[in-house]
Design a protein around this motif. Structure first.
Motif, PDB file in Angstrom:
ATOM      1  N   HIS A   1     -11.548 -27.721 -25.278  1.00 53.57           N
ATOM      2  CA  HIS A   1     -12.699 -27.149 -25.975  1.00 53.57           C
ATOM      3  C   HIS A   1     -12.234 -25.973 -26.830  1.00 53.57           C
ATOM      4  CE1 HIS A   1     -16.760 -25.595 -26.641  1.00 53.57           C
ATOM      5  NE2 HIS A   1     -16.279 -24.405 -26.350  1.00 53.57           N
ATOM      6  N   THR A   2     -12.680 -25.928 -28.086  1.00 62.91           N
ATOM      7  CA  THR A   2     -12.368 -24.801 -28.961  1.00 62.91           C
ATOM      8  C   THR A   2     -13.370 -23.686 -28.710  1.00 62.91           C
ATOM      9  OG1 THR A   2     -11.462 -26.285 -30.636  1.00 62.91           O
ATOM     10  CG2 THR A   2     -12.102 -24.064 -31.358  1.00 62.91           C
ATOM     11  N   PHE A   3     -12.866 -22.543 -28.305  1.00 66.89           N
ATOM     12  CA  PHE A   3     -13.677 -21.371 -27.966  1.00 66.89           C
ATOM     13  C   PHE A   3     -14.041 -20.654 -29.262  1.00 66.89           C
ATOM     14  CE2 PHE A   3     -14.363 -17.060 -26.309  1.00 66.89           C
ATOM     15  CZ  PHE A   3     -15.023 -17.310 -25.112  1.00 66.89           C
ATOM     16  N   SER A   4     -15.327 -20.631 -29.588  1.00 65.65           N
ATOM     17  CA  SER A   4     -15.816 -19.976 -30.802  1.00 65.65           C
ATOM     18  C   SER A   4     -16.800 -18.883 -30.432  1.00 65.65           C
ATOM     19  CB  SER A   4     -16.530 -20.982 -31.702  1.00 65.65           C
ATOM     20  OG  SER A   4     -15.646 -21.973 -32.131  1.00 65.65           O
ATOM     21  N   THR A   5     -16.760 -17.787 -31.152  1.00 67.41           N
ATOM     22  CA  THR A   5     -17.695 -16.689 -30.914  1.00 67.41           C
ATOM     23  C   THR A   5     -18.455 -16.388 -32.196  1.00 67.41           C
ATOM     24  OG1 THR A   5     -16.018 -15.031 -31.446  1.00 67.41           O
ATOM     25  CG2 THR A   5     -16.254 -15.642 -29.124  1.00 67.41           C
ATOM     26  N   GLN A   6     -19.570 -15.678 -32.036  1.00 73.10           N
ATOM     27  CA  GLN A   6     -20.378 -15.226 -33.167  1.00 73.10           C
ATOM     28  C   GLN A   6     -20.590 -13.727 -33.015  1.00 73.10           C
ATOM     29  OE1 GLN A   6     -23.789 -17.827 -32.147  1.00 73.10           O
ATOM     30  NE2 GLN A   6     -23.800 -18.217 -34.347  1.00 73.10           N
ATOM     31  N   PRO A   7     -20.847 -13.040 -34.111  1.00 73.78           N
ATOM     32  CA  PRO A   7     -21.256 -11.639 -33.980  1.00 73.78           C
ATOM     33  C   PRO A   7     -22.495 -11.570 -33.074  1.00 73.78           C
ATOM     34  CG  PRO A   7     -20.800 -12.163 -36.271  1.00 73.78           C
ATOM     35  CD  PRO A   7     -20.778 -13.463 -35.521  1.00 73.78           C
ATOM     36  N   ALA A   8     -22.569 -10.554 -32.247  1.00 73.70           N
ATOM     37  CA  ALA A   8     -23.658 -10.441 -31.272  1.00 73.70           C
ATOM     38  C   ALA A   8     -25.032 -10.467 -31.935  1.00 73.70           C
ATOM     39  CB  ALA A   8     -23.488  -9.170 -30.447  1.00 73.70           C
ATOM     40  N   HIS A   9     -25.167  -9.879 -33.117  1.00 77.66           N
ATOM     41  CA  HIS A   9     -26.470  -9.861 -33.785  1.00 77.66           C
ATOM     42  C   HIS A   9     -26.912 -11.258 -34.231  1.00 77.66           C
ATOM     43  CE1 HIS A   9     -23.774  -9.441 -37.276  1.00 77.66           C
ATOM     44  NE2 HIS A   9     -24.739 -10.079 -37.940  1.00 77.66           N
TER      45      HIS A   9
END
Length: 153
Positions: free
Chosen positions: A41-49
């Motif tokens: 699985h590719t771990f992707s994040t987003q800005p918290a807002h």
């Protein structure tokens, strides 16, 4: 905008405002490596807002289960499902990473995990927890703890 975390070339993208940006980036990369190796699985994040729902969900569980309110601002968050488990992650400016593991099937595992990046002090709101140490090539020394979720969220 989503950021696919690269564990081969560790980057502080999205974490620059943290005083522990390098160590927190290593911690985030360590999580990315785990999910790539174990689940492909590719771990992707987003800005918290952009992921307020994830940040609010984690905050609600902490507040209702243990009356914990994190004092540091959230920088990044993500939520995904792999192998019948829903994972929620929030990375904070203080160097703290919180994850919620929620097995979809009834009676499965449900827990909150805390990880402190290398060099950060234990936040006052988590002083009651005992932290175990783990070495990581990407993150140095990671200190972690957890508690089991009893409620239904």
């Amino acid at each position: 905008m989503a950021y696919d975390v690269d564990f081969a070339e560790v980057s502080t993208v999205g974490l620059e405002s943290s005083p522990h940006a390098e160590a927190l980036a290593g911690l985030r990369a360590n999580e990315a490596r785990y999910f790539k190796n174990k689940y492909d699985h590719t771990f992707s994040t987003q800005p918290a807002h952009e992921a307020d729902d994830v940040v609010d969900h984690v905050a609600r569980i902490l507040k209702e289960e243990r009356d914990i309110v994190i004092g540091s601002p959230a920088l990044e968050a993500t939520q995904f499902e792999v192998d019948g488990v829903r994972w929620s992650y929030v990375f904070y400016a203080s160097g703290l990473s919180i994850n919620v593991l929620w097995t979809i099937a009834d009676g499965g595992k449900r827990a909150v995990g805390f990880k402190l990046c290398d060099g950060m002090d234990v936040p006052d709101e988590l002083a009651a927890f005992k932290f175990a140490r783990q070495r990581s090539k990407l993150a140095g020394t990671i200190r972690g703890s957890y508690f089991v979720i009893k409620g239904d969220y």
